[in-house]
Write a protein that holds these residues in place. Structure first.
Motif, PDB file in Angstrom:
ATOM      1  N   VAL A  80       0.857  -1.185   0.000  1.00 37.45           N
ATOM      2  CA  VAL A  80       0.000   0.000   0.000  1.00 37.45           C
ATOM      3  C   VAL A  80       0.896   1.239   0.000  1.00 37.45           C
ATOM      4  CG1 VAL A  80      -1.781   1.269   1.253  1.00 37.45           C
ATOM      5  CG2 VAL A  80      -1.779  -1.233   1.269  1.00 37.45           C
ATOM      6  N   PRO A  81       0.710   2.174  -0.933  1.00 36.18           N
ATOM      7  CA  PRO A  81       1.551   3.385  -0.930  1.00 36.18           C
ATOM      8  C   PRO A  81       1.288   4.240   0.298  1.00 36.18           C
ATOM      9  CG  PRO A  81      -0.178   3.554  -2.597  1.00 36.18           C
ATOM     10  CD  PRO A  81      -0.230   2.153  -2.060  1.00 36.18           C
ATOM     11  N   VAL A  82       2.343   4.494   1.067  1.00 35.24           N
ATOM     12  CA  VAL A  82       2.257   5.302   2.279  1.00 35.24           C
ATOM     13  C   VAL A  82       3.318   6.388   2.204  1.00 35.24           C
ATOM     14  CG1 VAL A  82       2.357   5.313   4.802  1.00 35.24           C
ATOM     15  CG2 VAL A  82       1.501   3.287   3.598  1.00 35.24           C
ATOM     16  N   GLU A  83       2.913   7.640   2.389  1.00 34.89           N
ATOM     17  CA  GLU A  83       3.875   8.741   2.442  1.00 34.89           C
ATOM     18  C   GLU A  83       4.277   8.966   3.893  1.00 34.89           C
ATOM     19  OE1 GLU A  83       2.469  12.228   0.463  1.00 34.89           O
ATOM     20  OE2 GLU A  83       1.776  11.131  -1.298  1.00 34.89           O
ATOM     21  N   VAL A  84       5.583   9.121   4.127  1.00 32.87           N
ATOM     22  CA  VAL A  84       6.102   9.243   5.483  1.00 32.87           C
ATOM     23  C   VAL A  84       6.833  10.577   5.629  1.00 32.87           C
ATOM     24  CG1 VAL A  84       7.515   8.180   7.272  1.00 32.87           C
ATOM     25  CG2 VAL A  84       6.401   6.745   5.553  1.00 32.87           C
ATOM     26  N   TYR A  85       6.501  11.310   6.691  1.00 28.13           N
ATOM     27  CA  TYR A  85       7.140  12.594   6.956  1.00 28.13           C
ATOM     28  C   TYR A  85       7.645  12.568   8.402  1.00 28.13           C
ATOM     29  CZ  TYR A  85       4.641  13.876   2.735  1.00 28.13           C
ATOM     30  OH  TYR A  85       4.176  13.906   1.452  1.00 28.13           O
ATOM     31  N   SER A  86       8.956  12.721   8.556  1.00 24.26           N
ATOM     32  CA  SER A  86       9.536  12.688   9.894  1.00 24.26           C
ATOM     33  C   SER A  86       9.182  13.963  10.654  1.00 24.26           C
ATOM     34  CB  SER A  86      11.056  12.545   9.822  1.00 24.26           C
ATOM     35  OG  SER A  86      11.639  13.771   9.431  1.00 24.26           O
ATOM     36  N   GLY A  87       9.338  13.898  11.968  1.00 17.95           N
ATOM     37  CA  GLY A  87       9.103  15.088  12.767  1.00 17.95           C
ATOM     38  C   GLY A  87       9.983  16.241  12.357  1.00 17.95           C
ATOM     39  N   ASN A  88      11.190  15.928  11.862  1.00 18.15           N
ATOM     40  CA  ASN A  88      12.111  16.975  11.427  1.00 18.15           C
ATOM     41  C   ASN A  88      11.666  17.671  10.146  1.00 18.15           C
ATOM     42  OD1 ASN A  88      14.692  16.978  13.207  1.00 18.15           O
ATOM     43  ND2 ASN A  88      14.188  14.823  12.929  1.00 18.15           N
ATOM     44  N   PHE A  89      10.840  16.988   9.329  1.00 12.92           N
ATOM     45  CA  PHE A  89      10.351  17.590   8.090  1.00 12.92           C
ATOM     46  C   PHE A  89       9.611  18.886   8.383  1.00 12.92           C
ATOM     47  CE2 PHE A  89       6.740  18.158   5.218  1.00 12.92           C
ATOM     48  CZ  PHE A  89       7.361  18.220   3.987  1.00 12.92           C
ATOM     49  N   PHE A  90       8.861  18.900   9.464  1.00 14.86           N
ATOM     50  CA  PHE A  90       8.023  20.058   9.776  1.00 14.86           C
ATOM     51  C   PHE A  90       8.797  21.180  10.446  1.00 14.86           C
ATOM     52  CE2 PHE A  90       5.302  16.264   9.781  1.00 14.86           C
ATOM     53  CZ  PHE A  90       4.436  16.604   8.760  1.00 14.86           C
ATOM     54  N   LYS A  91      10.047  20.934  10.837  1.00 19.01           N
ATOM     55  CA  LYS A  91      10.841  21.997  11.437  1.00 19.01           C
ATOM     56  C   LYS A  91      11.244  23.059  10.420  1.00 19.01           C
ATOM     57  CE  LYS A  91      12.805  19.372  15.284  1.00 19.01           C
ATOM     58  NZ  LYS A  91      14.042  18.840  15.908  1.00 19.01           N
ATOM     59  N   ILE A 143      -0.033  20.636  14.199  1.00 15.77           N
ATOM     60  CA  ILE A 143       0.155  19.773  13.033  1.00 15.77           C
ATOM     61  C   ILE A 143      -0.844  20.144  11.952  1.00 15.77           C
ATOM     62  CG2 ILE A 143       0.200  17.370  12.245  1.00 15.77           C
ATOM     63  CD1 ILE A 143       0.850  16.554  15.080  1.00 15.77           C
ATOM     64  N   PHE A 144      -2.028  20.604  12.352  1.00 10.78           N
ATOM     65  CA  PHE A 144      -3.043  21.024  11.382  1.00 10.78           C
ATOM     66  C   PHE A 144      -2.454  22.007  10.381  1.00 10.78           C
ATOM     67  CE2 PHE A 144      -6.355  24.112  10.180  1.00 10.78           C
ATOM     68  CZ  PHE A 144      -7.270  23.272   9.572  1.00 10.78           C
ATOM     69  N   GLU A 145      -1.736  23.013  10.861  1.00 13.61           N
ATOM     70  CA  GLU A 145      -1.118  23.998   9.972  1.00 13.61           C
ATOM     71  C   GLU A 145       0.099  23.429   9.261  1.00 13.61           C
ATOM     72  OE1 GLU A 145      -0.625  27.976  11.638  1.00 13.61           O
ATOM     73  OE2 GLU A 145      -1.933  27.392  13.283  1.00 13.61           O
ATOM     74  N   SER A 146       0.838  22.524   9.923  1.00 13.75           N
ATOM     75  CA  SER A 146       2.048  21.965   9.320  1.00 13.75           C
ATOM     76  C   SER A 146       1.758  21.196   8.046  1.00 13.75           C
ATOM     77  CB  SER A 146       2.749  21.036  10.320  1.00 13.75           C
ATOM     78  OG  SER A 146       3.193  21.746  11.455  1.00 13.75           O
ATOM     79  N   LEU A 147       0.549  20.628   7.934  1.00 13.94           N
ATOM     80  CA  LEU A 147       0.228  19.803   6.783  1.00 13.94           C
ATOM     81  C   LEU A 147       0.093  20.599   5.498  1.00 13.94           C
ATOM     82  CD1 LEU A 147      -2.293  17.360   8.496  1.00 13.94           C
ATOM     83  CD2 LEU A 147       0.017  16.837   7.706  1.00 13.94           C
ATOM     84  N   GLN A 148       0.182  21.921   5.566  1.00 17.66           N
ATOM     85  CA  GLN A 148       0.128  22.733   4.354  1.00 17.66           C
ATOM     86  C   GLN A 148       1.304  22.460   3.436  1.00 17.66           C
ATOM     87  OE1 GLN A 148       1.400  27.048   5.073  1.00 17.66           O
ATOM     88  NE2 GLN A 148       1.063  26.362   7.178  1.00 17.66           N
ATOM     89  N   ASN A 149       2.352  21.798   3.934  1.00 17.98           N
ATOM     90  CA  ASN A 149       3.523  21.502   3.112  1.00 17.98           C
ATOM     91  C   ASN A 149       3.529  20.073   2.581  1.00 17.98           C
ATOM     92  OD1 ASN A 149       4.680  24.079   3.397  1.00 17.98           O
ATOM     93  ND2 ASN A 149       5.601  23.520   5.348  1.00 17.98           N
ATOM     94  N   VAL A 150       2.416  19.349   2.745  1.00 18.77           N
ATOM     95  CA  VAL A 150       2.306  17.978   2.248  1.00 18.77           C
ATOM     96  C   VAL A 150       1.507  17.986   0.955  1.00 18.77           C
ATOM     97  CG1 VAL A 150       1.436  15.665   2.734  1.00 18.77           C
ATOM     98  CG2 VAL A 150       2.503  17.009   4.561  1.00 18.77           C
ATOM     99  N   ASN A 151       2.048  17.397  -0.080  1.00 15.40           N
ATOM    100  CA  ASN A 151       1.412  17.384  -1.390  1.00 15.40           C
ATOM    101  C   ASN A 151       0.060  16.670  -1.342  1.00 15.40           C
ATOM    102  OD1 ASN A 151       1.030  17.614  -4.177  1.00 15.40           O
ATOM    103  ND2 ASN A 151       2.139  15.714  -4.603  1.00 15.40           N
ATOM    104  N   GLY A 152      -0.970  17.308  -1.908  1.00 16.23           N
ATOM    105  CA  GLY A 152      -2.300  16.709  -1.975  1.00 16.23           C
ATOM    106  C   GLY A 152      -3.092  16.813  -0.695  1.00 16.23           C
ATOM    107  N   VAL A 153      -2.521  17.454   0.348  1.00 18.39           N
ATOM    108  CA  VAL A 153      -3.200  17.628   1.626  1.00 18.39           C
ATOM    109  C   VAL A 153      -3.322  19.119   1.896  1.00 18.39           C
ATOM    110  CG1 VAL A 153      -3.104  17.187   4.107  1.00 18.39           C
ATOM    111  CG2 VAL A 153      -2.287  15.444   2.502  1.00 18.39           C
ATOM    112  N   ARG A 154      -4.548  19.588   2.186  1.00 23.69           N
ATOM    113  CA  ARG A 154      -4.734  21.027   2.399  1.00 23.69           C
ATOM    114  C   ARG A 154      -5.567  21.280   3.651  1.00 23.69           C
ATOM    115  NH1 ARG A 154      -8.378  25.062   0.906  1.00 23.69           N
ATOM    116  NH2 ARG A 154      -9.636  23.640  -0.361  1.00 23.69           N
ATOM    117  N   PRO A 155      -4.999  21.993   4.637  1.00 20.80           N
ATOM    118  CA  PRO A 155      -5.821  22.432   5.768  1.00 20.80           C
ATOM    119  C   PRO A 155      -6.790  23.516   5.292  1.00 20.80           C
ATOM    120  CG  PRO A 155      -3.453  22.546   6.268  1.00 20.80           C
ATOM    121  CD  PRO A 155      -3.588  22.384   4.790  1.00 20.80           C
TER     122      PRO A 155
END
Length: 755
Positions: free
Chosen positions: A120-131, A138-150
């Motif tokens: 199953v395709p799973v995208e993984v983002y480490s805690g450091n990605f959001f730094k 985290i709600f606001e942090s997801l603005q930098n994930v492709n295909g995901v929009r708060p």
């Protein structure tokens, strides 16, 4: 002559060897090679990136003494002094700093597997990605994930939900450590107040996952994985403040109770109490908020490495927005308009591996959400309680890996609206739903490079009856997993939940109307995913991850904003809906410390009823995200440039006379940050958010000057009558929103960690 020729040849070869040689080695953690690590020779300003096995090779022009550094996000940087030439390969042993991005995922199959091995395709983002772009949640942090929009759903209270591939919040399931916690409205609270220092990684699955997770996992799921207490820092603190007056502080503490009980404690606080009205509409641009969250996780060492851990979290928030002169004395009144929300939320979840020779695990979660809100003089009080338990049995027989499970979810919801009143209308009748289910999954390892996953789930809803959800996934890899193809097809379902559908929780400007008893939605999804990793001879890494998706809905639950400007009308679509598109993620890493991550999604989300096809409200056709980072190894300085861009969305107007734009403009939110490290414990960071100072139009809130509609004339059926004072037949409405109202601001922060 031959003697001179021989001497010349020796000198030539010696010079050539001195001028051109190769430094080879490996970067490992434990016994495993570390992929995608930077190996850098400081004196020569050159280096390489490790391959999938952790190997590296650097061409060096001259012999001598050098300092070689190996670094990787999530690991402690290591340096070795060497003298070239070396007689043996150079070995770096890296220590995990905070769990890192270890490429282990659980969300796709409910079992820990390598990300590369997951069918199953799973995208993984480490805690450091959001730094790279620190945010209060985290709600606001997801603005930098492709295909995901708060998505912010209200210009005043600023509550929102998470869109995955264009599908709205009720289609997104949020889990913490694999346990379902929230969906719909509560998404914003479930992703708020988790100290980011305690996050190991976030896993994102796009597309239906109802076979394993049941209702709500239609558009996808977000699984927040917290750190193992054994790998977390002993103590960590991360705090920052912005030029608008926002202050955020996260604390993390690791401790032990004896030799077998390990504890992880987190405290998160956010404070903003500075009303700002830069667009001049008389309303606050940003909701004022005071929030405190406490998180506690306990892990117990048991015989035979059996698992037992339990966690709990409590969040309290007091937020308000509205007219600039609003105070708590005006709460619920009709003189000064304000939207005030008191939220009290608790959660607990855990896993217990049974003392059996078989692999049996019992997982559980429970949460309570109490909300006391006023929207002007409209009062909304709601309580929701959810209990969830799940027993799974995992068994490997030959080439088959079986997972069999049974689950039960209990939902109790009560509020002060007609949604929970009895048929007589004078008695309260809370919504109570029982949802037992069973599921089975078999992963067949056809060959070492091919696997087939088959699964099915049967749930029985106490209100709507039985729902069956099957799925199939196929994976094929080539060239040591540097090329991977995944094919997926499956079914998702969603049972309407009053709490997620009742938009009085988003805004009190409209009445919520249910035209019928909402039937469960059903969706069918197909997905093709291709992953390619490229390692060049020059030490450059290139990663490509592309997907094409198609989802078909029946019984789609659709909010109607346009029939009556004073109502949001809910009903099942008498037709179909589709969500289709393609997405691409690109990762580049150069040996000199430059990294680039980018993604883009092109999609079409539309509804068809009575032969008429319309585009879904508040859904972009194109979105893109990027994160560019460069590390100056010698000075310990790093620069990060992050951003996103969105194409126009169709917006909810208040009728044919509404003169506001029917579509949003193209817009982009961009940020820049500088981080300076002082040893291994201290970091100072700062930068600017929303560099372009983009904000929505000042007239986004219709009739902001008349929030109680005193100057609006209504017909007997509730529609608005145009008048000379109100020629566009508008009412007060803050739902015309597609981006935050918060403009450019600077920020400055400090991190301290004791490992």
């Amino acid at each position: 002559m031959s003697r001179y020729l021989l001497l010349y040849s020796v000198l030539f070869l010696s010079t050539a060897f001195a001028q051109a040689q190769t430094l080879q080695g490996k970067v490992i953690s434990g016994e495993e090679g570390v992929e995608f690590a930077n190996v850098w020779i400081k004196e020569l300003n050159t280096g390489a990136v490790t391959d999938s096995l952790g190997n590296f090779s650097i061409k060096v022009s001259e012999t001598g003494k050098y300092t070689v550094q190996a670094s990787r996000v999530g690991f402690q940087t290591s340096q070795i002094q060497i003298t070239l030439p070396l007689a043996a390969p150079l070995i770096f042993q890296l220590t995990e700093l905070d769990g890192g991005l270890d490429e282990v995922v659980v969300s796709g199959t409910m079992q820990e597997v390598s990300k590369l091995d997951s069918p199953v395709p799973v995208e993984v983002y480490s805690g450091n990605f959001f730094k790279a772009n620190p945010t209060p949640s985290i709600f606001e942090s997801l603005q930098n994930v492709n295909g995901v929009r708060p998505q912010v759903n209200c210009n005043i209270c600023n509550t929102g939900d998470i869109h995955i591939n264009g599908l709205e919040g009720p289609y997104t399931m949020v889990l913490i450590d694999g346990m379902p916690i929230v969906s719909g409205l509560a998404t914003v609270y479930g992703l708020t107040g988790i100290p980011q220092a305690l996050i190991d990684r976030i896993e994102v699955v796009k597309g239906p996952a109802s076979t394993l997770y049941g209702s709500e996992a239609v558009g996808g799921l977000i699984n927040v994985i917290t750190k193992n207490p054994l790998n977390a820092p002993l103590f960590s603190v991360d705090g920052f403040a912005t030029g608008w007056g926002e202050v955020n502080l996260d604390l993390g503490i690791r401790s032990s109770l004896g030799s077998k009980v390990h504890s992880l404690t987190g405290i998160s606080g956010f404070y903003y109490d500075n009303p700002i009205d830069n667009n001049g509409d008389g309303m606050t641009d940003l909701t004022l908020s005071k929030r405190i969250s406490i998180f506690q996780k306990i892990q117990v060492d048991r015989p035979n490495n059996r698992v037992f851990n339990v966690a709990a979290r409590y969040v309290y928030e007091d937020r308000w927005g509205g007219q600039m002169n609003w105070t708590t004395a005006n709460r619920g009144g009709d003189q000064v308009y304000g939207e005030s929300i008191y939220t009290s939320r608790w959660e607990t979840f855990g896993i217990w591996q049974l003392p059996s020779s078989e692999n049996l695990n019992f997982q559980f979660s429970a949460n309570g959400h109490s909300q006391n809100s006023v929207y002007g003089n409209t009062i909304y009080i709601a309580d929701q309680y959810i209990a969830f338990g799940q027993l799974t049995w995992n068994k490997t027989l030959g080439k088959n890996n079986f997972l069999l499970g049974t689950a039960y979810r209990f939902t109790h919801y009560d509020d002060n609206t007609p949604a929970t009143s009895s048929d007589l209308g004078d008695q309260n009748k809370p919504s109570v739903i029982h949802l037992p289910g069973i599921f089975v999954q078999d992963e067949l390892k056809i060959t070492p490079t091919q696997s087939l996953l088959l699964g099915g789930r049967l749930d029985f809803n106490s209100v709507h009856g039985s729902v069956f959800s099957p799925r199939i996934n196929y994976k094929k890899s080539w060239n040591d997993n540097t090329t991977i193809l995944r094919l997926s097809a499956g079914n998702g379902f969603r049972v309407a939940n009053v709490f997620t559908e009742d938009h009085a929780a988003f805004t009190g400007a409209r009445e919520v109307v249910f035209t019928e008893e909402l039937r469960p939605e059903t969706s069918w999804n197909t997905n093709v995913n291709l992953v390619k990793k490229i390692y060049t001879n020059g030490g450059t890494f290139i990663g490509i991850d592309g997907s094409a998706f198609y989802t078909y809905f029946t019984n789609r639950i659709v909010p109607d904003y346009e029939t009556n400007p004073n109502q949001i009308i809910y009903g099942n679509l008498d037709g179909s809906a589709i969500s289709q598109g393609v997405s691409m993620n690109l990762d580049f890493a150069w040996a000199n410390g430059l990294t680039l991550t980018g993604g883009a999604t092109l999609m079409d989300v539309s509804l068809e009823e009575d032969g008429i096809r319309t585009r879904q409200l508040l859904t972009e056709r194109f979105s893109g995200v990027w994160s560019i980072g460069y590390e100056f190894f010698k000075s310990g300085l790093k620069i990060d440039y992050t951003g996103n861009v969105y194409s126009p969305m169709r917006l909810p107007l208040l009728g044919e006379l509404d003169d506001r734009d029917a579509y949003s403009p193209w817009f982009s939110i961009q940020n820049i940050q500088l981080t300076k490290s002082f040893g291994e414990k201290w970091e100072i960071y700062g930068g600017v958010k929303n560099l372009l100072n983009f904000t929505p139009p000042a007239n986004s809130i219709a009739r902001a000057f008349d929030p109680f509609d005193r100057g609006v004339a209504f017909a007997a059926d509730g529609t608005v009558i145009p008048t000379p004072e109100n020629p566009n037949a508008l009412t007060f409405d803050p739902t015309y929103v597609f981006a935050p109202n918060q403009g450019r601001r600077g920020f400055l922060g400090l991190r301290f960690r004791v490992q």
